[in-house]
Design a protein around this motif. Structure first.
Motif, PDB file in Angstrom:
ATOM      1  N   UNK A 258       0.415  -1.156  -0.020  1.00  0.00           N
ATOM      2  CA  UNK A 258      -0.113   0.007   0.274  1.00  0.00           C
ATOM      3  C   UNK A 258       0.772   1.714   0.192  1.00  0.00           C
ATOM      4  N   UNK A 259       1.793   0.950  -0.971  1.00  0.00           N
ATOM      5  CA  UNK A 259       2.869   2.540  -0.815  1.00  0.00           C
ATOM      6  C   UNK A 259       2.215   3.635  -2.195  1.00  0.00           C
ATOM      7  N   UNK A 260       1.947   4.537  -1.486  1.00  0.00           N
ATOM      8  CA  UNK A 260       0.757   4.888  -2.368  1.00  0.00           C
ATOM      9  C   UNK A 260       1.821   6.227  -3.899  1.00  0.00           C
ATOM     10  N   UNK A 261       3.438   5.622  -4.004  1.00  0.00           N
ATOM     11  CA  UNK A 261       3.771   6.288  -5.000  1.00  0.00           C
ATOM     12  C   UNK A 261       4.762   5.145  -5.618  1.00  0.00           C
ATOM     13  N   UNK A 262       5.294   4.986  -7.090  1.00  0.00           N
ATOM     14  CA  UNK A 262       6.098   3.802  -7.253  1.00  0.00           C
ATOM     15  C   UNK A 262       7.163   3.863  -6.640  1.00  0.00           C
ATOM     16  N   UNK A 263       8.038   5.221  -6.581  1.00  0.00           N
ATOM     17  CA  UNK A 263       9.113   4.819  -5.629  1.00  0.00           C
ATOM     18  C   UNK A 263       8.805   4.396  -4.347  1.00  0.00           C
ATOM     19  N   UNK A 264       7.495   4.508  -3.645  1.00  0.00           N
ATOM     20  CA  UNK A 264       7.707   3.961  -2.162  1.00  0.00           C
ATOM     21  C   UNK A 264       7.682   2.063  -2.592  1.00  0.00           C
ATOM     22  N   UNK A 265       6.832   2.164  -3.543  1.00  0.00           N
ATOM     23  CA  UNK A 265       6.972   0.418  -3.545  1.00  0.00           C
ATOM     24  C   UNK A 265       8.530  -0.257  -4.118  1.00  0.00           C
ATOM     25  N   UNK A 266       9.217   0.422  -4.594  1.00  0.00           N
ATOM     26  CA  UNK A 266      10.235  -0.050  -4.699  1.00  0.00           C
ATOM     27  C   UNK A 266      10.676  -0.732  -3.812  1.00  0.00           C
ATOM     28  N   UNK A 267      10.550   0.028  -2.610  1.00  0.00           N
ATOM     29  CA  UNK A 267      11.396   0.317  -0.965  1.00  0.00           C
ATOM     30  C   UNK A 267      11.145  -1.462  -1.140  1.00  0.00           C
ATOM     31  N   UNK A 268       9.913  -1.860  -1.106  1.00  0.00           N
ATOM     32  CA  UNK A 268       9.784  -3.516  -0.756  1.00  0.00           C
ATOM     33  C   UNK A 268      10.418  -4.336  -1.453  1.00  0.00           C
ATOM     34  N   UNK A 269      10.355  -3.784  -2.959  1.00  0.00           N
ATOM     35  CA  UNK A 269      10.485  -4.861  -3.633  1.00  0.00           C
ATOM     36  C   UNK A 269      11.869  -4.837  -4.142  1.00  0.00           C
ATOM     37  N   UNK A 270      13.115  -4.587  -3.639  1.00  0.00           N
ATOM     38  CA  UNK A 270      14.413  -4.228  -3.545  1.00  0.00           C
ATOM     39  C   UNK A 270      15.225  -5.022  -2.736  1.00  0.00           C
ATOM     40  N   UNK A 271      16.051  -6.018  -2.634  1.00  0.00           N
ATOM     41  CA  UNK A 271      16.321  -7.055  -2.228  1.00  0.00           C
ATOM     42  C   UNK A 271      17.843  -6.073  -1.371  1.00  0.00           C
ATOM     43  N   UNK A 272      17.836  -4.774  -1.927  1.00  0.00           N
ATOM     44  CA  UNK A 272      18.926  -3.876  -0.994  1.00  0.00           C
ATOM     45  C   UNK A 272      17.869  -3.302   0.073  1.00  0.00           C
ATOM     46  N   UNK A 273      16.481  -3.413  -0.260  1.00  0.00           N
ATOM     47  CA  UNK A 273      15.807  -1.966   0.950  1.00  0.00           C
ATOM     48  C   UNK A 273      15.123  -3.531   1.760  1.00  0.00           C
ATOM     49  N   UNK A 274      14.613  -4.206   1.252  1.00  0.00           N
ATOM     50  CA  UNK A 274      13.475  -5.334   1.903  1.00  0.00           C
ATOM     51  C   UNK A 274      13.590  -4.816   3.354  1.00  0.00           C
ATOM     52  N   UNK A 275      14.862  -5.612   3.640  1.00  0.00           N
ATOM     53  CA  UNK A 275      14.448  -6.014   4.800  1.00  0.00           C
ATOM     54  C   UNK A 275      15.283  -4.756   5.757  1.00  0.00           C
ATOM     55  N   UNK A 276      15.077  -3.886   5.740  1.00  0.00           N
ATOM     56  CA  UNK A 276      15.081  -2.269   6.860  1.00  0.00           C
ATOM     57  C   UNK A 276      14.145  -2.066   6.842  1.00  0.00           C
ATOM     58  N   UNK A 277      12.570  -2.103   5.666  1.00  0.00           N
ATOM     59  CA  UNK A 277      11.308  -1.922   5.557  1.00  0.00           C
ATOM     60  C   UNK A 277      11.151  -2.900   6.852  1.00  0.00           C
TER      61      UNK A 277
END
Length: 319
Positions: A258-277
């Motif tokens: 439920x990330x509003x922007x594409x730039x939000x959604x990429x944070x959970x769908x990228x291995x570099x940032x998903x764990x921190x999220x």
């Protein structure tokens, strides 16, 4: 004890990144400076609950272009304000209001750049975020060009690599990127800022472009609010759950697609940032501690001090 250790760490971290900025910079020249800014932010936020998010966004748009020097406040043809990317930025009147009071008590002393940084800091705390001591002593810039905006502001349609590149040019890390994106836990957005996530069908209705990155129920709700027959000025909350509270709900929303922007959604769908999220979604104290550090770094981007720049009498015009 953990809270004390966190605050001590933040203090020494800030000292290491502040450059020529100083804590209590106005202690002798304008002792009430920070209180005046805080009172202005508090009173205007009480009258208009949208103010805190506007002030936080104003800081981002200032610091990412020409550094944190209040260049975004300058008015006129071809200034930063005239670029379409800044047309929806608000909070200018709050900064000017604080400046007018400060000019009465301490003429020609407190910079507009410091007011913006302090106001954003106070805005976050007012809506539930952490209290962050920040150093001051910024000077106001004298250059404000619309042509500098687009190449420096992060667009909501950016890919992860796009954002990493943009943040790195400001001296901000991948962790800072994830943490500062958490500012989307407050505020609203016009439909045009995330319309790229939908496509318009021949019957005038919309459909999701990618069901894998946006929850279908949430997507349907957004499409109803942002239909082609809707008022183009309509806005939606960045955070559909706790839009008026600075908390870690933003990261919980990302886990639910439920990330509003594409730039939000990429944070959970990228291995570099998903764990921190995931870590931030499960631990609000962790978010707040990291926010304090990343926020300090943001307010230090490209600052002008000493003989650089000036202290404007009015934030809208250079001296």
């Amino acid at each position: 004890m953990d809270t004390i250790r966190a605050l001590v760490f933040v203090f020494f971290f800030a000292a290491s990144v502040s450059g020529s900025l100083v804590y209590n910079f106005y202690e002798a020249s304008c002792p009430a400076a920070e209180l005046i800014v805080r009172n202005t932010v508090t009173s205007t936020s009480f009258q208009d609950p949208s103010i805190p998010a506007k002030l936080l966004r104003l800081l981002f748009h200032d610091c990412f272009v020409e550094g944190c020097d209040a260049s975004v406040m300058l008015e006129g043809n071809n200034t930063e304000q005239s670029d379409p990317a800044n047309r929806s930025v608000g909070g200018f009147s709050v900064i000017e209001s604080a400046k007018r009071v400060l000019e009465v008590y301490c003429p020609g002393t407190v910079s507009c750049a410091d007011i913006i940084a302090l106001a954003a800091r106070d805005a976050v705390e007012i809506v539930g975020g952490p209290m962050i001591p920040i150093p001051t002593g910024r000077r106001d810039g004298m250059v404000s060009l619309a042509s500098n905006v687009r190449s420096n502001i992060v667009d909501t349609s950016f890919t992860m690599d796009d954002m990493i590149n943009h943040f790195s040019t400001k001296g901000l890390s991948l962790v800072d990127l994830v943490i500062l994106s958490g500012g989307h836990t407050i505020g609203t957005a016009h439909c045009s800022s995330f319309r790229n996530r939908f496509k318009e069908e021949s019957n005038g209705k919309f459909s999701l472009i990618d069901n894998n990155t946006l929850d279908s129920t949430y997507g349907d709700e957004l499409m109803r609010k942002c239909s082609s027959v809707a008022n183009p000025s309509v806005t939606v909350n960045n955070d559909p759950q706790t839009s008026m509270l600075f908390d870690n709900q933003y990261y919980k929303n990302l886990l639910s697609n439920k990330g509003l922007f594409q730039s939000d959604s990429v944070l959970i769908n990228d291995d570099r940032t998903s764990k921190l999220v995931g870590d931030l979604a499960n631990d609000q104290d962790l978010f707040f501690q990291n926010w304090a550090q990343s926020f300090l770094k943001l307010t230090n981007v490209g600052v002008k001090t000493g003989d650089e720049g000036e202290v404007r009498v009015s934030c809208a015009t250079s001296n």
